[in-house]
Design an enzyme around this catalytic site. Structure first.
Site, mmCIF file in Angstrom:
data_model
loop_
_atom_site.group_PDB
_atom_site.id
_atom_site.type_symbol
_atom_site.label_atom_id
_atom_site.label_comp_id
_atom_site.label_asym_id
_atom_site.label_seq_id
_atom_site.Cartn_x
_atom_site.Cartn_y
_atom_site.Cartn_z
ATOM 1 N N ASP A 280 0.110 -4.738 8.657
ATOM 2 C CA ASP A 280 0.331 -3.310 8.758
ATOM 3 C C ASP A 280 0.857 -3.109 10.351
ATOM 4 O OD1 ASP A 280 -0.376 -0.672 7.972
ATOM 5 O OD2 ASP A 280 -1.990 -0.364 9.400
ATOM 6 N N HIS B 54 -1.714 7.597 6.493
ATOM 7 C CA HIS B 54 -2.104 7.077 7.717
ATOM 8 C C HIS B 54 -3.056 7.842 8.588
ATOM 9 C CE1 HIS B 54 0.347 2.976 7.944
ATOM 10 N NE2 HIS B 54 0.877 3.725 7.051
ATOM 11 N N VAL C 13 -7.378 3.285 6.716
ATOM 12 C CA VAL C 13 -8.558 3.830 7.675
ATOM 13 C C VAL C 13 -8.981 2.731 8.451
ATOM 14 C CG1 VAL C 13 -11.058 4.311 7.457
ATOM 15 C CG2 VAL C 13 -9.594 4.855 5.689
ATOM 16 N N THR D 239 -9.907 3.423 12.555
ATOM 17 C CA THR D 239 -10.719 3.814 13.459
ATOM 18 C C THR D 239 -12.035 4.371 13.259
ATOM 19 O OG1 THR D 239 -8.806 4.924 14.783
ATOM 20 C CG2 THR D 239 -10.978 5.857 15.421
HETATM 21 O O1 G3H Z 1 -2.330 1.953 9.610
HETATM 22 C C1 G3H Z 1 -3.694 2.192 9.855
HETATM 23 C C2 G3H Z 1 -4.103 3.566 9.787
HETATM 24 O O2 G3H Z 1 -3.337 4.571 9.761
HETATM 25 C C3 G3H Z 1 -5.546 3.702 10.542
HETATM 26 O O3 G3H Z 1 -5.697 4.982 11.092
HETATM 27 O O4 G3H Z 1 -7.321 4.407 12.671
HETATM 28 O O5 G3H Z 1 -6.653 6.682 12.553
HETATM 29 O O6 G3H Z 1 -7.812 5.811 10.673
HETATM 30 P P1 G3H Z 1 -7.010 5.419 11.870
HETATM 31 ZN ZN ZN Z 2 -1.141 3.654 10.552
#
Ligand code: G3H
Ligand code: ZN
Length: 282
Positions: free
Chosen positions: A83, A210, A233, A235
């Site tokens: 990612d 995202h 997801v 965080t």
């Molecule tokens: O690529 C990963 C995600 O966009 C995670 O975003 O940490 O805000 O859920 P987030």
């Molecule tokens: Zn992301």
């Protein structure tokens, strides 16, 4: 169970009019929790490792091996995805480490340079059977950067530009800026559902959301119903992990065995994974 290619999970979800959730792996416990949550929900999931997590571990090999082993030992259908890859070296490391897909992130570059770099990444990936996602627009809040104003001009993905971008790069999926921001710890983001529908009609490939940790369940469900397919997801897992560790340490200030607090941390993340999967799968 053997790893399933990300392309298969995304295509299957899209054909069924649903979505598939992708969760960030930072530690071994994250991978174990994603597998446990997918098994509990009875639906597939994507384990994704970001370039930031690779940097944290000082390289891809160990965290990739951990995620791959956990996925292969699980009874759930799981794929491995790299990612927010910025460096060419990491892109190329996807090849022999079990990753069937990569998000190549050239979104900070001006449009023309983004197209050129992404088209080259797609050519490289497709020659090796790797599915490639890219981003157009700016989903802010990456890697500790200050959140962008998701309403500011030029931040959101323009449908006409998105259509040209997909044709010029050949990407398999498009991450779009529609109101979410990375790293939110409260679920208060409001998505632009009209824009999601216009983007869905403008591009032939699946859309990726995202920053989904900050998006309420109902907003995610509406976005999936409107054509958003891959839901990222990260965080939310860290919020569950850290909250559980903090609670345990508050209650046990003399405790030193990490297994004592990593058990509730892993269980908290697995519960979070299961809840997101149920919303995304519909
Ligand atoms: O690529 C990963 C995600 O966009 C995670 O975003 O940490 O805000 O859920 P987030
Ligand atoms: Zn992301």
């Amino acid at each position: 169970m053997p790893l399933v290619p990300t392309a298969e999970l995304v295509d299957r979800a899209r054909a069924a009019g649903g979505g598939v959730a992708a969760f960030n792996v930072i530690t071994l416990e994250h991978a174990e929790a994603i597998a446990a949550g997918a098994e509990a929900a009875g639906v597939p999931a994507i384990l994704q490792v970001s370039e930031n997590a690779v940097r944290f571990h000082g390289g891809l090999v160990a965290i990739a091996a951990a995620a791959r082993s956990v996925a292969q030992a699980s009874s759930a259908e799981l794929s491995l995805h790299l990612d927010h890859v910025v460096s060419e070296g990491l892109l190329k490391a996807a090849q022999h480490t079990g990753f069937s897909s990569v998000m190549f992130d050239a979104s900070k570059l001006p449009y023309g340079e983004n197209v050129k770099a992404t088209a080259a990444a797609v050519r490289w990936g497709h020659a090796r059977g790797i599915w490639v996602e890219a981003e157009l627009g700016r989903v802010g809040g990456k890697a500790g950067e200050a959140p962008l104003d998701a309403h500011a001009p030029g931040v959101r993905t323009d449908p006409v530009e998105a259509s040209t971008y997909v044709a010029e790069t050949g990407v398999d999926a498009l991450a779009v800026a529609v109101g979410s921001t990375h790293a939110m710890v409260e679920r208060t983001a409001a998505l632009d559902h009209g824009l999601i529908a216009r983007l869905r009609d403008a591009v032939p490939v699946p859309l990726v959301l995202h920053g989904s940790s900050g998006v309420p369940d109902e907003e995610i469900a509406r976005a999936v119903a409107a054509g958003m397919v891959k839901i990222n997801v990260g965080t939310a897992l860290n919020t569950a992990f850290t909250g559980a560790v903090r609670d345990w340490l508050d209650a046990n200030p003399a405790g030193v065995d990490p297994r004592k607090y990593l058990v509730p941390a892993r269980e908290g993340m697995a519960g979070t994974v299961e809840r997101f999967l149920r919303v995304v799968a519909g």
